[in-house]
Motif scaffolding. Structure first.
Motif, PDB file in Angstrom:
ATOM      1  N   CYS A  91       0.793  -1.331  -0.038  1.00 19.33           N
ATOM      2  CA  CYS A  91      -0.188  -0.073  -0.014  1.00 19.33           C
ATOM      3  C   CYS A  91       0.870   1.200   0.135  1.00 19.33           C
ATOM      4  N   LEU A  92       2.049   1.014   0.538  1.00 21.09           N
ATOM      5  CA  LEU A  92       2.850   2.280   0.784  1.00 21.09           C
ATOM      6  C   LEU A  92       3.494   2.545  -0.694  1.00 21.09           C
ATOM      7  N   ASN A  93       3.827   1.489  -1.392  1.00 27.63           N
ATOM      8  CA  ASN A  93       4.240   1.731  -2.742  1.00 27.63           C
ATOM      9  C   ASN A  93       3.210   2.469  -3.680  1.00 27.63           C
ATOM     10  N   LEU A 249      13.455   5.337  -0.092  1.00 26.76           N
ATOM     11  CA  LEU A 249      12.436   4.296  -0.293  1.00 26.76           C
ATOM     12  C   LEU A 249      12.719   3.351  -1.439  1.00 26.76           C
ATOM     13  N   VAL A 250      13.553   3.729  -2.671  1.00 27.75           N
ATOM     14  CA  VAL A 250      13.807   3.090  -3.520  1.00 27.75           C
ATOM     15  C   VAL A 250      14.980   2.062  -3.019  1.00 27.75           C
ATOM     16  N   LEU A 251      15.704   2.471  -2.127  1.00 31.16           N
ATOM     17  CA  LEU A 251      17.017   1.603  -1.719  1.00 31.16           C
ATOM     18  C   LEU A 251      16.405   0.741  -0.788  1.00 31.16           C
ATOM     19  N   HIS A 252      15.359   1.057  -0.189  1.00 32.64           N
ATOM     20  CA  HIS A 252      15.001   0.112   0.920  1.00 32.64           C
ATOM     21  C   HIS A 252      15.047  -1.399   0.725  1.00 32.64           C
ATOM     22  N   GLY A 253      14.480  -1.697  -0.236  1.00 30.24           N
ATOM     23  CA  GLY A 253      14.355  -3.061  -0.551  1.00 30.24           C
ATOM     24  C   GLY A 253      15.611  -3.992  -1.141  1.00 30.24           C
TER      25      GLY A 253
END
Length: 597
Positions: A91-93, A249-253
């Motif tokens: 949902c955050l995405n 956010l982009v680097l988090h995963g």
């Protein structure tokens, strides 16, 4: 008995007739009210329901996605906290994909102009972009909180599994997988000496998670009304932490901390069959050692499109900001209101639009929105700026507002202008009957409208669809009237000369004045012009009776769509919106529009 029946019959018939009439009237009223509600709020509610529905679908879908066999062993350690962490992440995405779109103002202006000819109702929804931006931000905050809380439980359980006293338990066996060379792991906490704090600040997922959370907290807290109004610079600077937020956010995963069985291994090692035979893993053919891997990062696929759009938006705005702006006139109005008249090559505007202004000598980063007070027919564009904060005070001083002598043109500060951008007020001439309601400095968009009316009707005699304008101006003190009274006096005089005095009906209210304070003005009550504004229309004291005003307009214009336009505080907006939804007398339909920045 016959006599009684003779008199009862008419009474009964009359009773049923009255009841039928009242029922019919009630049904008509309800029908009109519902139709008015649908016209004002129907599409907005539909959009919100679709947005909430997508959030609910994504949450349920991804919650169930982590209840599959692939994540069986992950759930052995984490339980359902795994799904509670991953569902809000999806949902955050989705919401992070949406959050930038409502603030792409050039995109919204383009869309507004494109769909305006097809659907006025759809175009009006774009005027609520900031409201939707806030709703999406609240949803991001909510899902972030759920995601963090779930991961706190997850790391606690990862730690407990690593420190399990019973070394022969399934959770401990799963935790030590990966200690051998070239062996994949499931538990990211790899040794007894590792703590949650170390993992949080030494892994990509942990470190970016901390940065994202801190940035989000600062962005949301600085966006509170009291801070945004009183300390705009704090709001402005902290809001640009969104850049840090999106990078994190982009680097988090990338760290791939949440792991499950590989698809290839899942074909050989069936967890539902092999989980009870974990002591024999690797020694029997049907249960080889399980292999684990994390999901590839997906967030960038959601947000790359909006990020590119926003980057293009910033490039366009930067290009515009570099174009030369010439200040042609500076006017210092009473009550510390500064008027700037400017020219810029290729600048085209419509009534009620707004611009963003920057003064590099004051701040290289701060941009502030101001409604245009000039008409499209004029050879310049102008803004009226009320001096209420540090930035406006610095601009006031830079323009010579605190000097007694005049200032040369070359001494004026350089200004950068981005815009103009569309607002609800652009639609004002699309209604046959219009209500304009301004509070204090909120009258600025209506200055543009009234000037344009003057040019269209008085100077150019243009045929305008709008046949009647009701103008309401609410001010707390008399000083606020002074800068705008000249325009109203000129408009009133010209309308009278052209026998168009019925076209514009205006009502000016001093909201903080009581009868006792206004007693000395009553001496002039019989004078031709009002002693405060100089207008023929007398100034009223207190607040308008909106029930009476709406009733009068509805009765005077049966069957008309009345456009209600407000530039003012939220409480006034709620009161007017409520009136628009409830007033349906004589079939008039009130359509509410509010300025949003």
């Amino acid at each position: 008995m016959i006599l009684c029946l003779k008199y009862q019959m008419p009474f009964t018939s009359l009773h049923h007739s009255v009841f039928h009439t009242q029922t019919h009237t009630y049904r008509v009223f309800c029908s009109l009210s519902m139709g008015n509600f649908a016209a004002n709020e129907g599409l907005s509610i539909f959009v919100i329901l679709v947005w909430l529905g997508i959030n609910a679908f994504l949450f349920v879908h991804y919650y169930n996605a982590f209840l599959t066999d692939r994540f069986y062993y992950t759930r052995v350690i984490l339980g359902h906290a795994l799904s509670w962490a991953r569902a809000p992440a999806a949902c955050l995405n989705f919401n992070c994909m949406l959050i930038l779109l409502p603030v792409c103002r050039n995109l919204l202006s383009f869309l507004r102009g494109s769909i305006q000819c097809c659907s006025r109702t759809a175009a009006r929804q774009l005027d609520r972009n900031i409201t939707f931006h806030k709703l999406v931000a609240y949803m991001i905050a909510f899902h972030t909180a759920v995601h963090i809380i779930a991961h706190l439980f997850n790391f606690e359980r990862f730690m407990d599994a690593q420190l399990e006293a019973n070394t022969s338990s399934l959770t401990h066996v799963l935790s030590v997988i990966g200690n051998k060379e070239n062996e994949s792991f499931l538990n990211p906490i790899r040794s007894n000496g590792t703590s949650q704090t170390i993992v949080m600040f030494t892994t990509v997922a942990g470190l970016t998670g901390v940065v994202i959370t801190l940035a989000l907290i600062l962005i949301i807290t600085s966006s509170m009304e009291v801070i945004r109004r009183s300390y705009f610079e704090v709001f402005w600077f902290t809001h640009h932490l969104f850049i840090v937020f999106f990078i994190g956010l982009v680097l988090h995963g990338i760290g791939r901390i949440v792991r499950g069985q590989t698809f290839a291994n899942l074909k050989l090692h069936k967890p539902l069959t092999c989980h009870s035979r974990y002591e024999e893993w690797g020694r029997i053919t049907e249960c080889p050692e399980p292999e684990f891997a994390g999901n590839p990062p997906m967030t960038w696929k959601w947000v790359v499109g909006p990020m590119v759009l926003y980057l293009c938006e910033r490039i366009v705005r930067f290009y515009r900001s570099q174009q030369k702006v010439v200040i042609t006139k500076v006017v210092m109005h009473p009550s510390k209101t500064l008027e700037l008249q400017m020219k810029k090559k290729g600048f085209k505007m419509e009534v009620g639009q707004y611009i963003f202004m920057q003064c590099p000598s004051i701040s290289q980063l701060e941009w502030h929105p101001f409604t245009l007070t000039s008409a499209p027919e004029e050879g310049h564009f102008s803004v009226h700026i009320r001096i209420v904060g540090d930035w406006t005070q610095a601009l006031y001083s830079a323009c010579g507002g605190d000097k007694t002598e005049g200032q040369e043109a070359w001494e004026l500060p350089r200004m950068a202008v981005d815009g103009p951008f569309g607002t609800a007020s652009e639609d004002v001439f699309r209604y046959e009957v219009v209500m304009l309601v301004g509070a204090g400095i909120g009258v600025t968009p209506f200055a543009s409208i009234l000037k344009s009316v003057w040019y269209k009707h008085v100077q150019q005699n243009t045929n305008v669809f709008t046949k009647k304008i009701y103008f309401y101006w609410l001010c707390p003190e008399t000083e606020a009237f002074e800068w705008f009274a000249d325009l109203l006096q000129s408009l009133e005089r010209q309308m009278t000369e052209k026998n168009m005095s019925d076209f514009l009906s205006y009502n000016i209210y001093l909201t903080r004045w009581k009868d006792t304070e206004a007693a000395h003005f009553r001496v002039h009550h019989e004078a031709e012009n009002d002693p405060i504004t100089g207008l023929k229309q007398k100034t009223l004291y207190g607040k308008p009776n909106w029930d009476s005003e709406f009733n009068t307009i509805a009765t005077s214009h049966p069957g008309c769509k009345v456009g209600v336009f407000l530039c003012g505080p939220p409480l006034l907006a709620k009161a007017l919106e409520k009136q628009c939804l409830t007033q349906s007398q004589a079939g008039a339909e009130f359509i509410f529009n509010k300025e949003n920045f």
